[in-house]
Write a protein that holds these residues in place. Structure first.
Motif, mmCIF file in Angstrom:
data_model
loop_
_atom_site.group_PDB
_atom_site.id
_atom_site.type_symbol
_atom_site.label_atom_id
_atom_site.label_comp_id
_atom_site.label_asym_id
_atom_site.label_seq_id
_atom_site.Cartn_x
_atom_site.Cartn_y
_atom_site.Cartn_z
ATOM 1 N N ARG A 19 42.218 48.413 45.240
ATOM 2 C CA ARG A 19 41.934 47.073 44.729
ATOM 3 C C ARG A 19 41.917 47.073 43.206
ATOM 4 O O ARG A 19 41.917 48.118 42.559
ATOM 5 C CB ARG A 19 40.572 46.589 45.254
ATOM 6 C CG ARG A 19 40.502 46.448 46.745
ATOM 7 C CD ARG A 19 41.399 45.351 47.201
ATOM 8 N NE ARG A 19 41.529 45.345 48.656
ATOM 9 C CZ ARG A 19 42.237 44.455 49.314
ATOM 10 N NH1 ARG A 19 42.878 43.498 48.679
ATOM 11 N NH2 ARG A 19 42.318 44.509 50.616
ATOM 12 N N CYS A 20 41.842 45.871 42.667
ATOM 13 C CA CYS A 20 41.810 45.675 41.216
ATOM 14 C C CYS A 20 40.618 46.422 40.612
ATOM 15 O O CYS A 20 39.511 46.360 41.150
ATOM 16 C CB CYS A 20 41.688 44.181 40.935
ATOM 17 S SG CYS A 20 41.275 43.780 39.236
ATOM 18 N N PRO A 21 40.823 47.110 39.482
ATOM 19 C CA PRO A 21 39.716 47.873 38.886
ATOM 20 C C PRO A 21 38.642 46.987 38.255
ATOM 21 O O PRO A 21 37.528 47.447 38.053
ATOM 22 C CB PRO A 21 40.402 48.722 37.826
ATOM 23 C CG PRO A 21 41.668 48.026 37.522
ATOM 24 C CD PRO A 21 42.081 47.317 38.773
ATOM 25 N N ARG A 22 38.947 45.729 37.947
ATOM 26 C CA ARG A 22 37.933 44.870 37.323
ATOM 27 C C ARG A 22 37.099 44.113 38.350
ATOM 28 O O ARG A 22 35.886 44.156 38.308
ATOM 29 C CB ARG A 22 38.580 43.880 36.357
ATOM 30 C CG ARG A 22 37.529 43.011 35.671
ATOM 31 C CD ARG A 22 38.007 42.348 34.427
ATOM 32 N NE ARG A 22 39.052 41.366 34.695
ATOM 33 C CZ ARG A 22 39.727 40.753 33.733
ATOM 34 N NH1 ARG A 22 39.482 41.027 32.478
ATOM 35 N NH2 ARG A 22 40.654 39.892 34.034
ATOM 36 N N CYS A 23 37.765 43.414 39.283
ATOM 37 C CA CYS A 23 37.007 42.592 40.233
ATOM 38 C C CYS A 23 36.785 43.296 41.567
ATOM 39 O O CYS A 23 35.872 42.938 42.310
ATOM 40 C CB CYS A 23 37.702 41.249 40.451
ATOM 41 S SG CYS A 23 39.297 41.376 41.289
ATOM 42 N N GLY A 24 37.614 44.268 41.904
ATOM 43 C CA GLY A 24 37.458 44.980 43.169
ATOM 44 C C GLY A 24 37.897 44.167 44.368
ATOM 45 O O GLY A 24 37.676 44.579 45.505
ATOM 46 N N ALA A 38 49.725 41.435 37.480
ATOM 47 C CA ALA A 38 48.374 40.953 37.168
ATOM 48 C C ALA A 38 47.599 40.785 38.465
ATOM 49 O O ALA A 38 48.191 40.588 39.532
ATOM 50 C CB ALA A 38 48.453 39.618 36.428
ATOM 51 N N CYS A 39 46.288 40.856 38.364
ATOM 52 C CA CYS A 39 45.433 40.694 39.542
ATOM 53 C C CYS A 39 45.483 39.239 39.998
ATOM 54 O O CYS A 39 45.392 38.315 39.194
ATOM 55 C CB CYS A 39 44.003 41.093 39.216
ATOM 56 S SG CYS A 39 42.852 40.805 40.580
ATOM 57 N N GLU A 40 45.609 39.032 41.309
ATOM 58 C CA GLU A 40 45.656 37.675 41.863
ATOM 59 C C GLU A 40 44.308 36.971 41.763
ATOM 60 O O GLU A 40 44.245 35.757 41.737
ATOM 61 C CB GLU A 40 46.050 37.728 43.343
ATOM 62 C CG GLU A 40 47.470 38.114 43.613
ATOM 63 C CD GLU A 40 47.775 38.193 45.099
ATOM 64 O OE1 GLU A 40 46.835 38.329 45.906
ATOM 65 O OE2 GLU A 40 48.965 38.119 45.451
ATOM 66 N N VAL A 41 43.242 37.710 41.724
ATOM 67 C CA VAL A 41 41.897 37.121 41.766
ATOM 68 C C VAL A 41 41.349 36.878 40.353
ATOM 69 O O VAL A 41 40.939 35.768 40.028
ATOM 70 C CB VAL A 41 40.941 38.023 42.581
ATOM 71 C CG1 VAL A 41 39.524 37.464 42.566
ATOM 72 C CG2 VAL A 41 41.451 38.175 44.007
ATOM 73 N N CYS A 42 41.335 37.903 39.512
ATOM 74 C CA CYS A 42 40.702 37.766 38.194
ATOM 75 C C CYS A 42 41.708 37.659 37.045
ATOM 76 O O CYS A 42 41.322 37.391 35.916
ATOM 77 C CB CYS A 42 39.741 38.928 37.938
ATOM 78 S SG CYS A 42 40.565 40.515 37.690
ATOM 79 N N GLY A 43 42.978 37.893 37.308
ATOM 80 C CA GLY A 43 44.002 37.744 36.277
ATOM 81 C C GLY A 43 44.137 38.925 35.338
ATOM 82 O O GLY A 43 44.827 38.828 34.328
HETATM 83 ZN ZN LIG Z 1 40.935 41.532 39.703
#
Ligand SMILES: [Zn+2]
Length: 124
Positions: A19-24, A38-43
């Motif tokens: 998963r994304c390292p920022r939002c998980g 880019a992350c779909e959730v947090c960008g």
């Molecule tokens: Zn993210």
């Protein structure tokens, strides 16, 4: 939103879940090993990420240690013909490498993000 307001995601958890390292939450890969732009959730911009050869090195070291140890054990105990070794270890190496590369790459990207080696820009 400041960086300190974003909950900290464990690199281990983000790596194992790919998963994304920022939002998980957002998936990290689009294919087997291709990282999203880019992350779909947090960008989070993931286009600059570069895990390099790190995941492959760790997979080679771990699988090499495991397979050589098991092959030596089987050879000492049973002394099978060479084709048995090929039949046993080739699939283990192939499946093990594919299974290990995704979480290792995701984990290294998460560690790079944690230690500010990736972009830290926030979504607008
Ligand atoms: Zn993210």
């Amino acid at each position: 939103m400041a960086i300190k307001d974003i909950p900290v995601v464990s690199p281990l958890r983000a790596g194992l879940a790919c998963r994304c390292p920022r939002c998980g939450k957002g998936p990290l890969f689009t294919g087997l090993l291709r990282v999203r732009q880019a992350c779909e959730v947090c960008g989070l911009d993931l286009s600059a990420q570069d895990a390099g050869d790190g995941p492959a090195v760790f997979a080679i070291l771990f699988l090499g240690m495991l397979v050589v140890g098991l092959a030596a054990l089987v050879e000492i105990k049973f002394s099978p013909p060479l084709w048995v070794h090929l039949l046993l270890w080739a699939p283990l190496i192939l499946i093990g490498a594919i299974a290990m590369l995704r979480p290792l790459k995701a984990g290294l990207i998460a560690l790079q993000y944690r230690h500010r080696r990736l972009g830290t820009s926030l979504p607008s």
